[in-house]
Enzyme design. Structure first.
Site, PDB file in Angstrom:
ATOM      1  N   HIS A   2     -11.622   4.326 -21.515  1.00  0.00           N
ATOM      2  CA  HIS A   2     -13.056   4.573 -21.432  1.00  0.00           C
ATOM      3  C   HIS A   2     -13.326   5.823 -20.606  1.00  0.00           C
ATOM      4  O   HIS A   2     -12.971   5.872 -19.428  1.00  0.00           O
ATOM      5  CB  HIS A   2     -13.755   3.376 -20.779  1.00  0.00           C
ATOM      6  N   GLN A  62     -16.642  -3.072 -25.504  1.00  0.00           N
ATOM      7  CA  GLN A  62     -15.364  -3.314 -26.183  1.00  0.00           C
ATOM      8  C   GLN A  62     -15.197  -4.789 -26.545  1.00  0.00           C
ATOM      9  O   GLN A  62     -14.680  -5.131 -27.609  1.00  0.00           O
ATOM     10  CB  GLN A  62     -14.212  -2.836 -25.291  1.00  0.00           C
ATOM     11  N   CYS A  69     -19.597   3.752 -25.329  1.00  0.00           N
ATOM     12  CA  CYS A  69     -19.968   2.600 -24.511  1.00  0.00           C
ATOM     13  C   CYS A  69     -21.482   2.564 -24.336  1.00  0.00           C
ATOM     14  O   CYS A  69     -22.135   3.599 -24.221  1.00  0.00           O
ATOM     15  CB  CYS A  69     -19.263   2.617 -23.157  1.00  0.00           C
ATOM     16  N   GLU A  70     -22.024   1.375 -24.369  1.00  0.00           N
ATOM     17  CA  GLU A  70     -23.480   1.262 -24.325  1.00  0.00           C
ATOM     18  C   GLU A  70     -24.042   1.470 -22.917  1.00  0.00           C
ATOM     19  O   GLU A  70     -25.232   1.664 -22.755  1.00  0.00           O
ATOM     20  CB  GLU A  70     -23.943  -0.092 -24.881  1.00  0.00           C
ATOM     21  N   HIS A  71     -23.190   1.440 -21.911  1.00  0.00           N
ATOM     22  CA  HIS A  71     -23.688   1.627 -20.554  1.00  0.00           C
ATOM     23  C   HIS A  71     -23.872   3.093 -20.188  1.00  0.00           C
ATOM     24  O   HIS A  71     -24.748   3.425 -19.389  1.00  0.00           O
ATOM     25  CB  HIS A  71     -22.734   0.974 -19.540  1.00  0.00           C
ATOM     26  N   HIS A  72     -23.036   3.962 -20.731  1.00  0.00           N
ATOM     27  CA  HIS A  72     -23.097   5.375 -20.360  1.00  0.00           C
ATOM     28  C   HIS A  72     -23.236   6.300 -21.567  1.00  0.00           C
ATOM     29  O   HIS A  72     -23.367   7.509 -21.394  1.00  0.00           O
ATOM     30  CB  HIS A  72     -21.838   5.759 -19.580  1.00  0.00           C
ATOM     31  N   CYS A 122     -16.037   6.805 -19.411  1.00  0.00           N
ATOM     32  CA  CYS A 122     -16.953   6.555 -18.283  1.00  0.00           C
ATOM     33  C   CYS A 122     -16.169   6.124 -17.053  1.00  0.00           C
ATOM     34  O   CYS A 122     -16.621   6.295 -15.925  1.00  0.00           O
ATOM     35  CB  CYS A 122     -18.007   5.505 -18.651  1.00  0.00           C
TER      36      CYS A 122
END
Ligand SMILES: [Zn+2]
Length: 190
Positions: free
Chosen positions: A147, A119, A78-81, A149
Site C-alpha cells: 500500500h 483490501q 485505497c479508499e482512505h487515501h 499510503c
C-alpha cells in the site's frame, strides 16, 4: 454513467492551486485533463457489472477438482487515501458443473479493483462473485499487496505486504481443501 470530466478537471485545477502550484505553468497545463482520464479509468469498475463482464464465458465441465489461477496482477486505490495499492491475487475454486473462461477471473479482479477499496472487502467481493457466478462448491481468494499510503507516508514501511484471504463453502468448511489451496498457490508473501 461516466464521471463528468470537465468537473473533475476543474477540481484538479483547484487542488493544484491549493497545494501551492501554478496550474498555468507548461508542465501542468494538461495535468487536470490527464488526471480526469486516469480517474475515470481507475474507477471504471463502478460502471461494470458481473453479468456483463462474464458474458457467457461460463462452460459446462464435469470436473470437481480444484481450479487455481494464481498471480493475477492487481492495482487498486485505497479508499482512505485514494493512493494505489498493488500486488497479486490468487483464486481457487471447486466447480460444481461449471467453470470460468480463463481470462474472466482476471477481468473480475480488475472490475472490483477499479474502485475505491479496502483490501479486505476486495478479497471478499471476489470470492463471493466467483461463488455466485458459477455456483461453485467452494472458493478461496488470497491477495498480497503493498500500500503506497503506508510506504510513502505514515509509518513509511516499504517492505510490508498485507495479506488477506477469503474462503467460502468447502474452502471454509474443510481444512484439507484450504491446505490444498495454499499448497497449490505456493510460497507466498514475497
Ligand atoms: Zn490508505
Amino acid at each position: 454513467m461516466d464521471p463528468n470530466a470537465e468537473k473533475i478537471e476543474a477540481l484538479i485545477r483547484e487542488l493544484l492551486i491549493e497545494i501551492g502550484e501554478d496550474p498555468d505553468r507548461e508542465g501542468l497545463l494538461r495535468t487536470p485533463h490527464r488526471v480526469a482520464a486516469a480517474m475515470a479509468f481507475l474507477t471504471s469498475g463502478y460502471r461494470m457489472d458481473t453479468d456483463k463482464l462474464i458474458n457467457n464465458a461460463i462452460f459446462t465441465q464435469k470436473t470437481n477438482s480444484m481450479v487455481i489461477v494464481k498471480n493475477i496482477e492487481l492495482y487498486s486505490l485505497c479508499e482512505h487515501h485514494m493512493l494505489p495499492f498493488f500486488g497479486r491475487c490468487h483464486i481457487g475454486y471447486i466447480p460444481n458443473g461449471r467453470v470460468f473462461g480463463v481470462s474472466k477471473l482476471a477481468r473480475l479482479v480488475d472490475m472490483y479493483a477499479r474502485r475505491l477499496q479496502l483490501q479486505e472487502r476486495l478479497t471478499d467481493q471476489i470470492s463471493q462473485a466467483v461463488m455466485a457466478s458459477i455456483g461453485a462448491t467452494g472458493v478461496g481468494v488470497m491477495i498480497e499487496a503493498r500500500h503506497l499510503c503506508m510506504m510513502m507516508r505514515g509509518v513509511e514501511k516499504q517492505n510490508s505486504v498485507m495479506v488477506t484471504s477469503s474462503v467460502v463453502g468447502q474452502f471454509r468448511d474443510s481444512t484439507a481443501t484450504r491446505e490444498e489451496f495454499l499448497a497449490l498457490i505456493g510460497n507466498r508473501a514475497t
